[in-house]
Design an enzyme around this catalytic site. Structure first.
Site, PDB file in Angstrom:
ATOM      1  N   ARG A  82     -37.700  24.848   0.279  1.00  0.00           N
ATOM      2  CA  ARG A  82     -38.951  25.228  -0.379  1.00  0.00           C
ATOM      3  C   ARG A  82     -40.163  25.305   0.571  1.00  0.00           C
ATOM      4  NH1 ARG A  82     -35.850  27.316  -3.372  1.00  0.00           N
ATOM      5  NH2 ARG A  82     -35.584  26.799  -5.566  1.00  0.00           N
ATOM      6  N   ASP A 119     -39.944  21.668  -7.704  1.00  0.00           N
ATOM      7  CA  ASP A 119     -40.283  22.791  -6.838  1.00  0.00           C
ATOM      8  C   ASP A 119     -41.724  23.267  -6.988  1.00  0.00           C
ATOM      9  OD1 ASP A 119     -37.862  22.904  -5.576  1.00  0.00           O
ATOM     10  OD2 ASP A 119     -36.998  24.385  -6.923  1.00  0.00           O
TER      11      ASP A 119
END
Length: 406
Positions: free
Chosen positions: A95, A124
Site C-alpha cells: 500500500r 488500507d
C-alpha cells in the site's frame, strides 16, 4: 471553469471500476487511473483498456515489481517483521508504494485530488491516506466508499451497477471473495471466510495446492543469503523478483504458505483473513534460522522487539516515517553477518529445517561438544554461578529480613 481532475488508485477490481464511473457522475470530474504493477493480478495486461472502457480519460500503468521486492519486502524480511507473529504483510507492504505511485502521478498530471477504493472499516484507508497526506499534503484525498452518496450496501449491488453501466468486471455473485494479490502474497476475505468456525473454502485459495493433494515426495530447497537478503535458490543466483517468483512456485506446489488468521485491525475490530505467501513464509523461516546461527544473544533479543514494532508500524500505515528509517538503520547493521546457506524441506504444507551454515557462524563445535574435543573451561563455572546468582541471593535475604523471617 475547468473540471476537477482526480487520480484514482485503480486495481481493475469491482470497487475501483465502479468508483471511476461514480466519481465522474458525482464530482463532474475527469478521472485518471493509476495502477502500480507489484505482481498485482493476472488481468494487469488488460487493466489499461479496462480503465479506459470504464470512462477514464487516461490510464497509467507502472511496473514497480523490483522496487516493491527490493525496497519494501526485503527490508521487512531483514527486520523479521511478521504482524502478530504470522502475517508477512503482503498487502500492508504494497500500500505505501502504491500510494506513493498514485500521488507522484497525480502531481505530474496536475490533479487536484486522489481517490482510493478502500472501505471505511479496513486498514488500507489509513495506509493510503497517511501516505498521501505525508508525501503530497496539497492534494485532497477522496474515499468514495465512506461518502454518504455511495449508496451501495453490498458487493452484489456494485455488480448490478457495473452491469447496468457496461463496466467490465469479473467478480460474480457466485464468487464473492475480495482478493488482493501481489508478488509477496495473496489476501483473501469476504464470503464464507467471515465465519471463523468454518475452514476456508477450497476455491478461495489462489496460488497454493491443497496440502492433502500436494506431492507425496518432499522437496529440498537451498537458499543463500547475503547480509540478510536472499540471493540464490538451489545454488542458482536470481534477481529479487525472479527469486520470489521461484519460491512462490515451489512452495505453492507443496501447499506451503497458507495462513488462517484472526487479526487485530488498526480500526479496532478483529477480522478473519486468509493469506497465501509461499515465498515470504519460506524466506522468513530460513532467514530466522540463519540469524540463530549468526547473531549474538543480546542483538537477537533486541531485534525480536524491533521486529514486532516494525510489523506494527508497517501494518498501521506508517512506512514513510523517521522511525521506520531508524529501524532500518539498526536492522541493516544487524544483518552485516547474516550471510550463508539454509536448507529446508517442503512437504504437504510444512517446512522443516535441514541445515544451515555461515562464514560468520557463532557456533563453535569445540565449545559445544561433549566429546574429548571439548575446549570449554568447566572450572570457570563455579565462580560464574556465584557471581551470577549473587544479586538474587542478596535481594532475597533482604526480603526475608523485611518480612521478619530472619
Amino acid at each position: 471553469m475547468a473540471k476537477e481532475k482526480i487520480a484514482v488508485a485503480y486495481s481493475g477490481g469491482l470497487d475501483t471500476s465502479v468508483m471511476v464511473r461514480w466519481l465522474m457522475e458525482n464530482y463532474d470530474a475527469d478521472v485518471i487511473t493509476v495502477t502500480g504493477n507489484i505482481g498485482t493480478n493476472k488481468e494487469l495486461a488488460s487493466v489499461k483498456q479496462k480503465a479506459l472502457a470504464t470512462g477514464a480519460k487516461k490510464a497509467i500503468v507502472l511496473d514497480a515489481q523490483r522496487e516493491f521486492i527490493e525496497e519494501y519486502c526485503f527490508p521487512a524480511l531483514k527486520a523479521g517483521a511478521l504482524y502478530e507473529n504470522a502475517y508477512p504483510m503482503a498487502t500492508a507492504l504494497g500500500r505505501p508504494l502504491l500510494a506513493k505511485i498514485l500521488v507522484e502521478a497525480a502531481v505530474k498530471e496536475n490533479c487536484t485530488a486522489v481517490a482510493h477504493g478502500c472501505t471505511g472499516k479496513g486498514n488500507d484507508q489509513v495506509r493510503f491516506e497517511v501516505t498521501a497526506n505525508t508525501l503530497a499534503p496539497s492534494l485532497k484525498v477522496l474515499a468514495p466508499l465512506r461518502d454518504p452518496k455511495w449508496t451501495f450496501e453490498s458487493r452484489e449491488e456494485e455488480i448490478q451497477y457495473a452491469q447496468e453501466h457496461g463496466i467490465p468486471v469479473t467478480v460474480t455473485k457466485k464468487s464473492p471473495y475480495s482478493i488482493d494479490a501481489n508478488l509477496w502474497g495473496v489476501s483473501i476475505e469476504c464470503g464464507a471466510i467471515e465465519d471463523p468456525m468454518k475452514p476456508p473454502p477450497r476455491d478461495a485459495f489462489q496460488i497454493t495446492t491443497d496440502p492433502q493433494t500436494a506431492p507425496d515426495k518432499p522437496e529440498t530447497v537451498t537458499i543463500e543469503f547475503d547480509k540478510g537478503i536472499p540471493v540464490a535458490v538451489n545454488k542458482k543466483p536470481l534477481a529479487p523478483v525472479a527469486l520470489v517468483e521461484k519460491l512462490n512456485a515451489i512452495g505453492g506446489k507443496h501447499g506451503v504458505g497458507r495462513i488462517d488468521l484472526v487479526e487485530n485491525r488498526l480500526v479496532g475490530i478483529k477480522s478473519r483473513e486468509i493469506y497465501e505467501a509461499p515465498a515470504a513464509v519460506i524466506l522468513h523461516f530460513a532467514h530466522r534460522e540463519l540469524e540463530r546461527l549468526t547473531l549474538d544473544k543480546p542483538t537477537a533479543r533486541f531485534k525480536d522487539a524491533i521486529a514486532r514494532e516494525y510489523a506494527d508500524l508497517v501494518y498501521n500505515g506508517l512506512w514513510f516515517t523517521p522511525l521506520r528509517l531508524a529501524f532500518d538503520a539498526f536492522v541493516d547493521e544487524s544483518q552485516r553477518t547474516v550471510s550463508g546457506t539454509v536448507i529446508v524441506q517442503l512437504y504437504k504444507g510444512g517446512i522443516t529445517l535441514h541445515g544451515r551454515s555461515s562464514p560468520h557462524s557463532l557456533y563453535n563445535e569445540n565449545l559445544a561438544t561433549y566429546t574429548t574435543a571439548d575446549t570449554f573451561n568447566r572450572g570457570a563455572a563455579e565462580g560464574f554461578i556465584h557471581l551470577w546468582g549473587l544479586p538474587a541471593a542478596t535481594a532475597w535475604l533482604a526480603r526475608e529480613k523485611a518480612m521478619g523471617k530472619k
